[in-house]
Motif scaffolding. Structure first.
Motif, PDB file in Angstrom:
ATOM      1  N   TRP A  90      -3.825  10.646  20.615  1.00 22.18           N
ATOM      2  CA  TRP A  90      -3.900  10.961  19.299  1.00 22.18           C
ATOM      3  C   TRP A  90      -5.201  10.930  18.796  1.00 22.18           C
ATOM      4  CZ3 TRP A  90       0.088  13.681  18.144  1.00 22.18           C
ATOM      5  CH2 TRP A  90       1.315  13.397  18.608  1.00 22.18           C
ATOM      6  N   THR A  91      -5.747  11.772  18.070  1.00 23.50           N
ATOM      7  CA  THR A  91      -7.046  11.229  17.405  1.00 23.50           C
ATOM      8  C   THR A  91      -6.877  10.514  16.217  1.00 23.50           C
ATOM      9  OG1 THR A  91      -6.652  13.178  15.556  1.00 23.50           O
ATOM     10  CG2 THR A  91      -7.769  13.712  17.709  1.00 23.50           C
ATOM     11  N   VAL A  92      -7.882   9.564  15.847  1.00 22.51           N
ATOM     12  CA  VAL A  92      -7.721   8.549  14.943  1.00 22.51           C
ATOM     13  C   VAL A  92      -7.160   8.953  13.509  1.00 22.51           C
ATOM     14  CG1 VAL A  92      -9.200   7.060  13.601  1.00 22.51           C
ATOM     15  CG2 VAL A  92      -9.554   7.454  15.952  1.00 22.51           C
ATOM     16  N   ASP A  93      -7.794  10.264  13.028  1.00 16.60           N
ATOM     17  CA  ASP A  93      -7.017  10.871  11.563  1.00 16.60           C
ATOM     18  C   ASP A  93      -5.757  11.168  11.785  1.00 16.60           C
ATOM     19  OD1 ASP A  93      -9.687  10.823  10.942  1.00 16.60           O
ATOM     20  OD2 ASP A  93     -10.257  12.990  11.068  1.00 16.60           O
ATOM     21  N   VAL A  94      -5.219  11.595  12.894  1.00 13.66           N
ATOM     22  CA  VAL A  94      -3.898  11.797  12.877  1.00 13.66           C
ATOM     23  C   VAL A  94      -3.025  10.434  12.957  1.00 13.66           C
ATOM     24  CG1 VAL A  94      -1.938  12.730  14.444  1.00 13.66           C
ATOM     25  CG2 VAL A  94      -3.966  13.969  14.236  1.00 13.66           C
ATOM     26  N   LEU A  95      -3.363   9.466  13.564  1.00 14.55           N
ATOM     27  CA  LEU A  95      -2.738   8.089  13.530  1.00 14.55           C
ATOM     28  C   LEU A  95      -2.832   7.755  12.201  1.00 14.55           C
ATOM     29  CD1 LEU A  95      -4.210   6.522  16.834  1.00 14.55           C
ATOM     30  CD2 LEU A  95      -1.903   7.256  16.454  1.00 14.55           C
ATOM     31  N   LYS A  96      -3.709   7.662  11.744  1.00 13.85           N
ATOM     32  CA  LYS A  96      -3.973   7.218   9.997  1.00 13.85           C
ATOM     33  C   LYS A  96      -2.913   8.054   9.207  1.00 13.85           C
ATOM     34  CE  LYS A  96      -8.448   5.030  10.460  1.00 13.85           C
ATOM     35  NZ  LYS A  96      -9.694   5.156  10.072  1.00 13.85           N
ATOM     36  N   ASP A  97      -2.998   9.328   9.514  1.00  9.48           N
ATOM     37  CA  ASP A  97      -2.057  10.212   8.557  1.00  9.48           C
ATOM     38  C   ASP A  97      -0.514   9.656   8.813  1.00  9.48           C
ATOM     39  OD1 ASP A  97      -4.077  11.385   7.249  1.00  9.48           O
ATOM     40  OD2 ASP A  97      -3.877  13.155   8.267  1.00  9.48           O
ATOM     41  N   ILE A  98      -0.183   9.860   9.873  1.00  5.01           N
ATOM     42  CA  ILE A  98       1.250   9.488  10.388  1.00  5.01           C
ATOM     43  C   ILE A  98       1.484   8.094   9.869  1.00  5.01           C
ATOM     44  CG2 ILE A  98       2.821   8.869  12.238  1.00  5.01           C
ATOM     45  CD1 ILE A  98       1.226  11.146  13.840  1.00  5.01           C
ATOM     46  N   GLY A  99       0.565   7.052   9.841  1.00  7.94           N
ATOM     47  CA  GLY A  99       0.866   5.884   9.441  1.00  7.94           C
ATOM     48  C   GLY A  99       1.133   5.700   7.872  1.00  7.94           C
ATOM     49  N   ALA A 100       0.303   6.560   7.286  1.00  2.00           N
ATOM     50  CA  ALA A 100       0.389   6.292   5.992  1.00  2.00           C
ATOM     51  C   ALA A 100       1.769   6.887   5.345  1.00  2.00           C
ATOM     52  CB  ALA A 100      -0.791   7.201   5.412  1.00  2.00           C
ATOM     53  N   LYS A 101       2.019   8.045   5.963  1.00  2.00           N
ATOM     54  CA  LYS A 101       3.168   8.785   5.596  1.00  2.00           C
ATOM     55  C   LYS A 101       4.465   7.725   5.837  1.00  2.00           C
ATOM     56  CE  LYS A 101       1.514  12.671   4.701  1.00  2.00           C
ATOM     57  NZ  LYS A 101       0.668  12.461   3.560  1.00  2.00           N
ATOM     58  N   ILE A 102       4.664   6.831   7.087  1.00  2.00           N
ATOM     59  CA  ILE A 102       5.442   6.177   7.577  1.00  2.00           C
ATOM     60  C   ILE A 102       5.499   4.945   6.412  1.00  2.00           C
ATOM     61  CG2 ILE A 102       6.146   4.305   9.115  1.00  2.00           C
ATOM     62  CD1 ILE A 102       5.558   6.356  11.272  1.00  2.00           C
ATOM     63  N   ARG A 103       4.325   4.506   6.032  1.00  2.00           N
ATOM     64  CA  ARG A 103       4.303   3.176   5.178  1.00  2.00           C
ATOM     65  C   ARG A 103       4.885   3.693   3.790  1.00  2.00           C
ATOM     66  NH1 ARG A 103      -0.777   2.788   4.345  1.00  2.00           N
ATOM     67  NH2 ARG A 103      -1.050   1.403   6.232  1.00  2.00           N
ATOM     68  N   VAL A 104       4.701   4.952   3.377  1.00  8.21           N
ATOM     69  CA  VAL A 104       5.221   5.558   1.965  1.00  8.21           C
ATOM     70  C   VAL A 104       6.644   5.464   2.019  1.00  8.21           C
ATOM     71  CG1 VAL A 104       5.532   7.623   0.409  1.00  8.21           C
ATOM     72  CG2 VAL A 104       3.227   6.732   1.388  1.00  8.21           C
ATOM     73  N   GLU A 105       7.125   6.152   3.086  1.00 13.76           N
ATOM     74  CA  GLU A 105       8.619   6.202   3.307  1.00 13.76           C
ATOM     75  C   GLU A 105       9.188   4.842   3.348  1.00 13.76           C
ATOM     76  OE1 GLU A 105      11.804   8.815   3.326  1.00 13.76           O
ATOM     77  OE2 GLU A 105       9.752   9.307   2.765  1.00 13.76           O
ATOM     78  N   ARG A 106       8.798   3.921   4.145  1.00  9.85           N
ATOM     79  CA  ARG A 106       9.263   2.662   4.333  1.00  9.85           C
ATOM     80  C   ARG A 106       9.322   1.906   3.085  1.00  9.85           C
ATOM     81  NH1 ARG A 106       6.955  -2.236   4.227  1.00  9.85           N
ATOM     82  NH2 ARG A 106       4.923  -1.560   4.439  1.00  9.85           N
ATOM     83  N   ARG A 107       8.067   2.168   2.017  1.00 12.36           N
ATOM     84  CA  ARG A 107       8.310   1.406   0.918  1.00 12.36           C
ATOM     85  C   ARG A 107       9.341   2.309  -0.075  1.00 12.36           C
ATOM     86  NH1 ARG A 107       1.911   0.591  -0.116  1.00 12.36           N
ATOM     87  NH2 ARG A 107       1.924  -1.277   1.220  1.00 12.36           N
ATOM     88  N   ARG A 108       9.600   3.707   0.029  1.00 10.29           N
ATOM     89  CA  ARG A 108      10.480   4.247  -0.773  1.00 10.29           C
ATOM     90  C   ARG A 108      11.904   3.914  -0.506  1.00 10.29           C
ATOM     91  NH1 ARG A 108      13.676   8.648  -0.801  1.00 10.29           N
ATOM     92  NH2 ARG A 108      13.426   9.082   1.319  1.00 10.29           N
ATOM     93  N   HIS A 109      12.202   3.214   0.778  1.00  5.52           N
ATOM     94  CA  HIS A 109      13.522   2.774   0.904  1.00  5.52           C
ATOM     95  C   HIS A 109      13.451   1.446   1.092  1.00  5.52           C
ATOM     96  CE1 HIS A 109      15.324   6.290   3.278  1.00  5.52           C
ATOM     97  NE2 HIS A 109      14.022   6.586   3.589  1.00  5.52           N
ATOM     98  N   HIS A 110      12.374   0.847   0.208  1.00  6.73           N
ATOM     99  CA  HIS A 110      12.640  -0.676  -0.021  1.00  6.73           C
ATOM    100  C   HIS A 110      12.601  -1.631   1.156  1.00  6.73           C
ATOM    101  CE1 HIS A 110      12.363   0.700  -4.290  1.00  6.73           C
ATOM    102  NE2 HIS A 110      13.429   1.215  -4.058  1.00  6.73           N
ATOM    103  N   LEU A 111      11.964  -1.281   2.217  1.00  2.94           N
ATOM    104  CA  LEU A 111      12.012  -1.921   3.408  1.00  2.94           C
ATOM    105  C   LEU A 111      10.560  -2.803   3.759  1.00  2.94           C
ATOM    106  CD1 LEU A 111      13.525   0.665   5.867  1.00  2.94           C
ATOM    107  CD2 LEU A 111      14.604  -1.504   4.908  1.00  2.94           C
TER     108      LEU A 111
END
Length: 90
Positions: A23-44
């Protein structure tokens, strides 16, 4: 707009994959950011997500920060625990 925006189904679409299949660094950062947003949206917390995804808190932290050498299977499991679909396309 980024290729990594949420669709209405909260799907992650990955369109960048390096020639050596790492995985390229940019892809990893983008995926991670989306996962963080969704985790917070679920209040986890990271700890709660790790438990649901059957992984460690450190792994969740590394994914969210776009670091490490986490396997695609683990990233998929973490995304899936949040109801996200990880799609790889050429």
């Amino acid at each position: 707009m980024s290729n990594f925006e949420y669709s209405l189904q909260a799907e992650l679409s990955i369109r960048q994959y390096s020639a050596d299949r790492r995985w390229t660094v940019d892809v990893l950062k983008d995926i991670g950011a989306k996962i963080r947003v969704e985790r917070r949206r679920h209040h986890l917390t990271q700890e709660q997500l790790a438990e649901v995804a059957d992984t460690s808190t450190r792994t969740v932290r590394d994914i969210e920060q776009g670091r490490g050498s986490t396997s695609i299977g683990t990233v998929t499991a973490v995304a899936g625990a949040l109801g996200l679909t990880l799609t790889v396309s050429p």
